[in-house]
Design a protein around this motif. Structure first.
Motif, PDB file in Angstrom:
ATOM      1  N   LEU A 105      75.526  28.363  61.825  1.00 50.35           N
ATOM      2  CA  LEU A 105      76.306  27.476  62.675  1.00 50.35           C
ATOM      3  C   LEU A 105      77.309  28.284  63.487  1.00 50.35           C
ATOM      4  N   TYR A 106      77.512  27.880  64.742  1.00 48.44           N
ATOM      5  CA  TYR A 106      78.437  28.580  65.637  1.00 48.44           C
ATOM      6  C   TYR A 106      79.647  27.675  65.864  1.00 48.44           C
ATOM      7  N   ALA A 107      80.763  28.039  65.249  1.00 46.78           N
ATOM      8  CA  ALA A 107      81.946  27.175  65.262  1.00 46.78           C
ATOM      9  C   ALA A 107      83.069  27.706  66.138  1.00 46.78           C
TER      10      ALA A 107
ATOM     11  N   LEU B 213      58.692  40.326  64.803  1.00 46.40           N
ATOM     12  CA  LEU B 213      59.821  41.254  64.789  1.00 46.40           C
ATOM     13  C   LEU B 213      60.948  40.688  63.935  1.00 46.40           C
ATOM     14  N   GLY B 214      61.449  41.502  63.027  1.00 38.71           N
ATOM     15  CA  GLY B 214      62.645  41.153  62.270  1.00 38.71           C
ATOM     16  C   GLY B 214      63.837  41.881  62.851  1.00 38.71           C
ATOM     17  N   LEU B 215      64.844  41.136  63.279  1.00 37.29           N
ATOM     18  CA  LEU B 215      65.996  41.718  63.984  1.00 37.29           C
ATOM     19  C   LEU B 215      67.100  42.061  62.998  1.00 37.29           C
ATOM     20  N   VAL B 216      67.568  43.303  63.049  1.00 38.67           N
ATOM     21  CA  VAL B 216      68.649  43.770  62.179  1.00 38.67           C
ATOM     22  C   VAL B 216      69.770  44.323  63.061  1.00 38.67           C
ATOM     23  N   ALA B 217      71.013  43.886  62.779  1.00 36.38           N
ATOM     24  CA  ALA B 217      72.185  44.263  63.582  1.00 36.38           C
ATOM     25  C   ALA B 217      71.992  43.839  65.035  1.00 36.38           C
ATOM     26  N   TRP B 218      71.451  42.656  65.211  1.00 31.64           N
ATOM     27  CA  TRP B 218      71.080  42.173  66.531  1.00 31.64           C
ATOM     28  C   TRP B 218      72.274  41.583  67.265  1.00 31.64           C
ATOM     29  N   LYS B 219      72.115  41.505  68.562  1.00 34.04           N
ATOM     30  CA  LYS B 219      73.069  40.832  69.421  1.00 34.04           C
ATOM     31  C   LYS B 219      72.393  39.610  70.037  1.00 34.04           C
ATOM     32  N   GLU B 220      73.216  38.699  70.565  1.00 35.81           N
ATOM     33  CA  GLU B 220      72.663  37.432  71.052  1.00 35.81           C
ATOM     34  C   GLU B 220      71.594  37.639  72.115  1.00 35.81           C
ATOM     35  N   GLN B 221      71.767  38.666  72.960  1.00 36.52           N
ATOM     36  CA  GLN B 221      70.784  38.887  74.021  1.00 36.52           C
ATOM     37  C   GLN B 221      69.420  39.301  73.463  1.00 36.52           C
ATOM     38  N   ASN B 222      69.403  39.931  72.280  1.00 37.45           N
ATOM     39  CA  ASN B 222      68.122  40.297  71.683  1.00 37.45           C
ATOM     40  C   ASN B 222      67.327  39.071  71.268  1.00 37.45           C
ATOM     41  N   LEU B 223      67.997  38.127  70.632  1.00 36.47           N
ATOM     42  CA  LEU B 223      67.298  36.914  70.219  1.00 36.47           C
ATOM     43  C   LEU B 223      66.948  36.054  71.428  1.00 36.47           C
TER      44      LEU B 223
ATOM     45  N   PHE C  77      75.896  20.093  66.325  1.00 37.29           N
ATOM     46  CA  PHE C  77      76.288  21.307  65.618  1.00 37.29           C
ATOM     47  C   PHE C  77      75.611  22.518  66.265  1.00 37.29           C
ATOM     48  N   PRO C  78      76.352  23.292  67.028  1.00 33.54           N
ATOM     49  CA  PRO C  78      75.771  24.475  67.682  1.00 33.54           C
ATOM     50  C   PRO C  78      75.353  25.521  66.648  1.00 33.54           C
ATOM     51  N   HIS C  79      74.283  26.238  66.958  1.00 30.92           N
ATOM     52  CA  HIS C  79      73.785  27.311  66.096  1.00 30.92           C
ATOM     53  C   HIS C  79      73.618  28.603  66.898  1.00 30.92           C
ATOM     54  N   ARG C  80      73.843  29.702  66.208  1.00 27.79           N
ATOM     55  CA  ARG C  80      73.501  31.030  66.718  1.00 27.79           C
ATOM     56  C   ARG C  80      72.530  31.621  65.715  1.00 27.79           C
TER      57      ARG C  80
ATOM     58  N   GLY D 257      70.683  36.621  59.742  1.00 30.17           N
ATOM     59  CA  GLY D 257      72.096  36.313  59.859  1.00 30.17           C
ATOM     60  C   GLY D 257      72.765  37.181  60.912  1.00 30.17           C
ATOM     61  N   PHE D 258      73.763  36.626  61.550  1.00 28.22           N
ATOM     62  CA  PHE D 258      74.502  37.371  62.569  1.00 28.22           C
ATOM     63  C   PHE D 258      75.817  37.909  62.016  1.00 28.22           C
ATOM     64  N   ARG D 259      76.550  37.059  61.312  1.00 24.59           N
ATOM     65  CA  ARG D 259      77.824  37.486  60.744  1.00 24.59           C
ATOM     66  C   ARG D 259      77.653  38.223  59.422  1.00 24.59           C
ATOM     67  N   LYS D 260      76.481  38.141  58.835  1.00 24.66           N
ATOM     68  CA  LYS D 260      76.231  38.834  57.572  1.00 24.66           C
ATOM     69  C   LYS D 260      76.406  40.340  57.764  1.00 24.66           C
ATOM     70  N   PRO D 261      77.000  41.051  56.807  1.00 23.86           N
ATOM     71  CA  PRO D 261      77.145  42.510  56.930  1.00 23.86           C
ATOM     72  C   PRO D 261      75.804  43.186  57.234  1.00 23.86           C
TER      73      PRO D 261
END
Length: 555
Positions: free
Chosen positions: A58-60, A465-475, A51-54, A486-490
């Motif tokens: 989960l990354y589906a 660091l707490g990431l807000v409105a992050w992109k994959e390259q930041n993490l 099960f892939p994760h981002r 959360g990534f998809r969370k508003p």
């Protein structure tokens, strides 16, 4: 070593140089590379390969085989900077080798070599092979699928090759879902056998079980992942696992094809892609059409089985409203294969050579002109690129790179002006090697977000660091402890969760926030501007920056 083998090895050496240039010089760049590498890295770190994760989610969007290959490359070299481009490189080299070998077996060494050269000369193939995207791997599996089927129905009987081709199609399915397209090669074969075309192998009758074994091989490859995944999802009791299955099997497959929600294009879109993105190979198409017409009239299955399959793939993707240029890349090796026996004569045409040389000269003039204009003036494109890519206005390194690349291209064309093919090959090789290697060094800090994440952690000290409105390259590029919400969370929900998290331990936590997500809860005058990456500005905040009203609402 025979002259033919020597020619092929020289071709592979040149291909390895062109496609491998730049590996190890940069980190993953958006749009897709950081996401895929992050998923693979989290698989490696967690040991969860089903099960892939981002981040926490989960990354589906994609099946996991490509992520497994990234993990295998990392296991080999133990450095993500070197590992993440290796699957694409290996897949591209394998695709070239299969194209050559099938052309050699169907016609001759020269036909196979020209077919492989046509694939390597395609702009889209080179670009995708130098990116950590799934497409080169899918192209490799689909090519292996058609290769195995063709070895059987054109050169066979060769049942083991047929079964391997079906198995490869299944591997393509658990890479990106469209690997089954390789099996469409059986449709033109069935029609050609019915109509009595020339060039088909005498497979004989009474082989129903052997043909059925191809379906079993196809399903067996899919089952390598699907069976343990579906068993785990149905027995774990985890609702996220069930949501993953529904998202992957329905929304990301059937719904994405029949009712795409992005990248919508007209039906003729891929004809534009072939004309522009398959250059310089597409320059040969006007000379190839009459030859393919003659092969059709002669009922030559060697030409029209791969070409007919390619037309089916074109029709399949054209029927979907959602289209991206790389979707039809699996067609390229088979179209080049169908062109292989004719390309030596086509490229001998004076008008073809003039068109090819003109194309390369135009490219050289564009790069040289753009570099000189930026060095001696202040054109709008210079300021725009420097602002977007985080380049200091006083630095002219990128523009010198463009100017010198253009000058080298023009010099190669002038030196080999009496041999347009050699001049174009040298010029385009120089362009690819120098440009991709140079930009990898110059633009990596900005494109990969490495620099902004390094500055963020330097400013935060030992804090998490707490990431807000992050992109994959930041993490992916994070240095030190991080948290995400959360990534998809508003974004507003991420910000609220982040503020509450920071206020729970204000001395040990900081928020790393994209500027567009600040809202009114974080006071910019109390924050620190960390810098830009990928055309986005990032800020660092401690608990003192939280507005009183927002502080009260989190209690």
């Amino acid at each position: 070593m025979t002259p033919q083998r020597r020619e092929f090895f020289w071709f592979l050496a040149i291909a390895l140089l062109v496609l491998g240039a730049g590996i190890g010089l940069r980190a993953p760049w958006p749009a897709d590379e950081p996401r895929f590498v992050l998923v693979a890295k989290q698989m490696w770190d967690s040991g969860d390969w089903l099960f892939p994760h981002r981040g926490h989610e989960l990354y589906a969007d994609k099946p996991p085989l490509y992520f497994w290959l990234l993990g295998a490359a990392y296991a080999l070299v133990r450095d993500w900077t070197w590992a993440f481009l290796l699957p694409s490189l290996v897949a591209a080299m394998a695709t070239l080798a299969m194209t050559y070998d099938l052309g050699r077996r169907l016609w001759s060494h020269r036909a196979g070599l020209w077919a492989a050269i046509a694939v390597l000369a395609c702009v889209q193939f080179i670009y995708q092979a130098k990116r950590a995207q799934i497409d080169p791997t899918v192209v490799c599996f689909i090519t292996l699928g058609v290769y195995g089927i063709a070895r059987h129905v054109l050169l066979g009987p060769a049942w083991r090759w047929f079964w391997l081709g079906c198995f490869a199609a299944g591997l393509g399915v658990i890479s990106k879902g469209v690997g089954f397209l390789a099996l469409l090669a059986l449709i033109p074969y069935a029609l050609m056998r019915w109509r009595g075309w020339n060039g088909l192998a005498d497979i004989g009758r009474g082989n129903a079980l052997r043909w059925s074994a191809g379906a079993l091989a196809f399903l067996a490859a899919i089952a390598l992942w699907f069976v343990p995944m579906i068993v785990t999802a149905t027995t774990s009791g985890d609702p996220e696992h069930q949501a993953y299955v529904n998202e992957l099997l329905f929304k990301q497959t059937a719904t994405r094809y029949t009712a795409a929600w992005h990248h919508t294009q007209p039906a003729w879109y891929f004809l534009e892609v072939i004309a522009a993105y398959w250059l310089p190979f597409s320059l040969a198409l006007p000379w190839l059409f009459p030859r393919w017409r003659d092969a059709f009239r002669a009922r030559d299955a060697r030409v029209w089985l791969p070409l007919g399959w390619a037309l089916l793939v074109l029709a399949f993707f054209s029927a979907s409203p959602g289209k991206r240029d790389m979707y039809i890349l699996p067609m390229l090796p088979m179209v080049a294969l169908a062109a292989g026996p004719y390309l030596e004569n086509v490229t001998a045409s004076r008008w073809f050579r003039r068109a090819l040389l003109a194309l390369v000269i135009v490219l050289g003039v564009v790069f040289l002109g753009a570099g000189i204009a930026a060095l001696h003036g202040d054109p709008s494109f210079e300021s725009k690129i420097e602002a977007q890519r985080g380049l200091p206005p006083a630095s002219d390194t990128l523009w010198w790179l463009l100017a010198l690349t253009g000058a080298a291209v023009l010099a190669a064309c002038a030196w080999w002006r009496r041999d347009a093919l050699k001049g174009a090959a040298v010029a385009l090789s120089i362009l690819v090697v120098v440009l991709f290697s140079g930009t990898a060094v110059l633009l990596d800090d900005e494109n990969s977000a490495r620099a902004v994440m390094s500055r963020g952690h330097a400013l935060a000290g030992d804090a998490t660091l707490g990431l807000v409105a992050w992109k994959e390259q930041n993490l992916l590029q994070a240095q030190g402890p991080v948290e995400e919400f959360g990534f998809r969370k508003p974004v507003d929900a991420q910000l609220r969760a982040g503020i509450a998290w920071m206020l729970a331990a204000p001395d040990e936590r900081r928020l790393f926030v994209q500027q567009d997500a600040l809202g009114g809860c974080l006071l910019r005058e109390h924050g620190q501007d960390v810098g830009t990456a990928n055309r986005r500005t990032w800020w660092l905040f401690d608990a003192s920056a939280v507005a009183p009203a927002c502080r009260a609402s989190t209690r």
